[in-house]
Scaffold this active site. Structure first.
Site, PDB file in Angstrom:
ATOM      1  N   ARG A  68      -2.265  -6.168  -8.412  1.00  0.00           N
ATOM      2  CA  ARG A  68      -1.471  -7.190  -8.217  1.00  0.00           C
ATOM      3  C   ARG A  68      -0.964  -7.758  -9.851  1.00  0.00           C
ATOM      4  NH1 ARG A  68      -2.718  -8.243  -2.607  1.00  0.00           N
ATOM      5  NH2 ARG A  68      -5.165  -8.456  -4.009  1.00  0.00           N
TER       6      ARG A  68
ATOM      7  N   HIS B 208       1.047  -1.559  -0.245  1.00  0.00           N
ATOM      8  CA  HIS B 208       0.173  -0.014   0.244  1.00  0.00           C
ATOM      9  C   HIS B 208       0.453   1.463  -0.345  1.00  0.00           C
ATOM     10  CE1 HIS B 208      -2.984  -2.197   2.100  1.00  0.00           C
ATOM     11  NE2 HIS B 208      -3.574  -2.556   0.692  1.00  0.00           N
TER      12      HIS B 208
ATOM     13  N   SER C  11      -3.840  -7.746   2.678  1.00  0.00           N
ATOM     14  CA  SER C  11      -3.392  -7.982   4.618  1.00  0.00           C
ATOM     15  C   SER C  11      -3.363  -9.130   4.019  1.00  0.00           C
ATOM     16  CB  SER C  11      -4.010  -6.713   4.295  1.00  0.00           C
ATOM     17  OG  SER C  11      -3.675  -5.685   3.184  1.00  0.00           O
TER      18      SER C  11
ATOM     19  N   LYS D  45     -15.607  -9.206   3.874  1.00  0.00           N
ATOM     20  CA  LYS D  45     -13.844  -9.813   4.727  1.00  0.00           C
ATOM     21  C   LYS D  45     -14.853  -9.413   5.785  1.00  0.00           C
ATOM     22  CE  LYS D  45     -10.297  -7.824   1.271  1.00  0.00           C
ATOM     23  NZ  LYS D  45      -9.593  -7.157   1.059  1.00  0.00           N
TER      24      LYS D  45
HETATM   25  O1  PNS Z   1      -8.873  -3.445   0.520  1.00  0.00           O
HETATM   26  P1  PNS Z   1     -10.046  -3.940  -0.126  1.00  0.00           P
HETATM   27  O2  PNS Z   1     -10.692  -4.546   0.768  1.00  0.00           O
HETATM   28  O3  PNS Z   1      -9.717  -4.995  -1.959  1.00  0.00           O
HETATM   29  O4  PNS Z   1     -10.687  -2.799  -0.724  1.00  0.00           O
HETATM   30  C1  PNS Z   1     -12.330  -2.831  -1.359  1.00  0.00           C
HETATM   31  C2  PNS Z   1     -12.830  -1.093  -0.482  1.00  0.00           C
HETATM   32  C3  PNS Z   1     -12.600  -1.353   0.468  1.00  0.00           C
HETATM   33  C4  PNS Z   1     -12.505  -0.882  -1.537  1.00  0.00           C
HETATM   34  C5  PNS Z   1     -14.277  -1.730  -1.525  1.00  0.00           C
HETATM   35  O5  PNS Z   1     -14.958  -2.934  -0.852  1.00  0.00           O
HETATM   36  C6  PNS Z   1     -15.490  -0.363  -1.475  1.00  0.00           C
HETATM   37  O6  PNS Z   1     -15.351   0.545  -2.232  1.00  0.00           O
HETATM   38  N1  PNS Z   1     -16.364  -0.746  -0.622  1.00  0.00           N
HETATM   39  C7  PNS Z   1     -17.244   0.089   0.209  1.00  0.00           C
HETATM   40  C8  PNS Z   1     -18.248   0.324  -1.349  1.00  0.00           C
HETATM   41  C9  PNS Z   1     -18.684   0.271  -2.712  1.00  0.00           C
HETATM   42  O7  PNS Z   1     -18.560   1.588  -2.664  1.00  0.00           O
HETATM   43  N2  PNS Z   1     -18.022  -0.227  -2.997  1.00  0.00           N
HETATM   44  C10 PNS Z   1     -18.104  -0.594  -5.237  1.00  0.00           C
HETATM   45  C11 PNS Z   1     -19.130  -0.241  -5.641  1.00  0.00           C
HETATM   46  S1  PNS Z   1     -19.964  -1.661  -5.405  1.00  0.00           S
END
Ligand code: PNS
Length: 163
Positions: free
Chosen positions: A92, A18, A130, A42
């Site tokens: 990645r 990150h 993570s 998660k």
């Molecule tokens: O680090 P991650 O878990 O890959 O991040 C994913 C994250 C938190 C960016 C994603 O789940 C997210 O944007 N969550 C908020 C809700 C949302 O807007 N989802 C995307 C459109 S459905």
């Protein structure tokens, strides 16, 4: 016009991968808002407060216009609220592609004005995440080189391991 990007994620916890994306993102954007959001898929290990604290400690030596935030709701709504033009994500290997592609397209469908920008993860961090770090550490794996020092200390504490 100030170019602002939201760098969203679970950050549970923040890793060196990150940090690499944030550092390189700062070369492209005037301001990056590192935002902890909920990923419904998660279960988190650390509370949002602890994740914020770890981000703050880990980012303190980075030069640039950085902010740490958290939000409960849709990412694109938060981007609008903060006048951000872009969402920054690290990519990645091929395994990330489908999920990232789906998320970028969904975000675009929800708001066409917000662009998703991908940076390829640095080669050193291509195999880390993570989740895999948390799995390795709970069975005693040495993950010291993959996370910032504050995160390492916190993971050791969490799993009652010796430093
Ligand atoms: O680090 P991650 O878990 O890959 O991040 C994913 C994250 C938190 C960016 C994603 O789940 C997210 O944007 N969550 C908020 C809700 C949302 O807007 N989802 C995307 C459109 S459905």
């Amino acid at each position: 016009m100030e170019r602002t990007a939201i760098y969203p994620g679970s950050f549970d916890p923040v890793t060196n991968g990150h940090l690499d994306i944030i550092e390189r993102g700062l070369q492209l954007f005037d301001r990056i808002i590192v935002t902890i959001l909920e990923n419904p898929a998660k279960n988190s290990l650390f509370t949002v407060e602890k994740r914020t604290e770890l981000l703050r400690e880990s980012l303190k030596n980075l030069n640039g216009n950085l902010e740490i935030a958290s939000y409960s709701g849709l990412l694109v709504d938060y981007a609008v609220k903060r006048n951000a033009q872009a969402i920054l994500r690290g990519m990645r290997a091929v395994s990330d592609f489908e999920y990232e592609f789906q998320m970028a397209l969904m975000n675009r469908k929800l708001n066409r004005d917000i662009q998703t920008v991908f940076l390829m993860t640095g080669l050193r961090w291509i195999f880390t995440s993570s989740s895999i770090i948390k799995e390795a550490v709970q069975f005693g794996g040495d993950i010291k080189s993959m996370v910032p020092p504050a995160v390492y200390r916190e993971l050791m504490k969490k799993y009652n391991l010796k430093k």
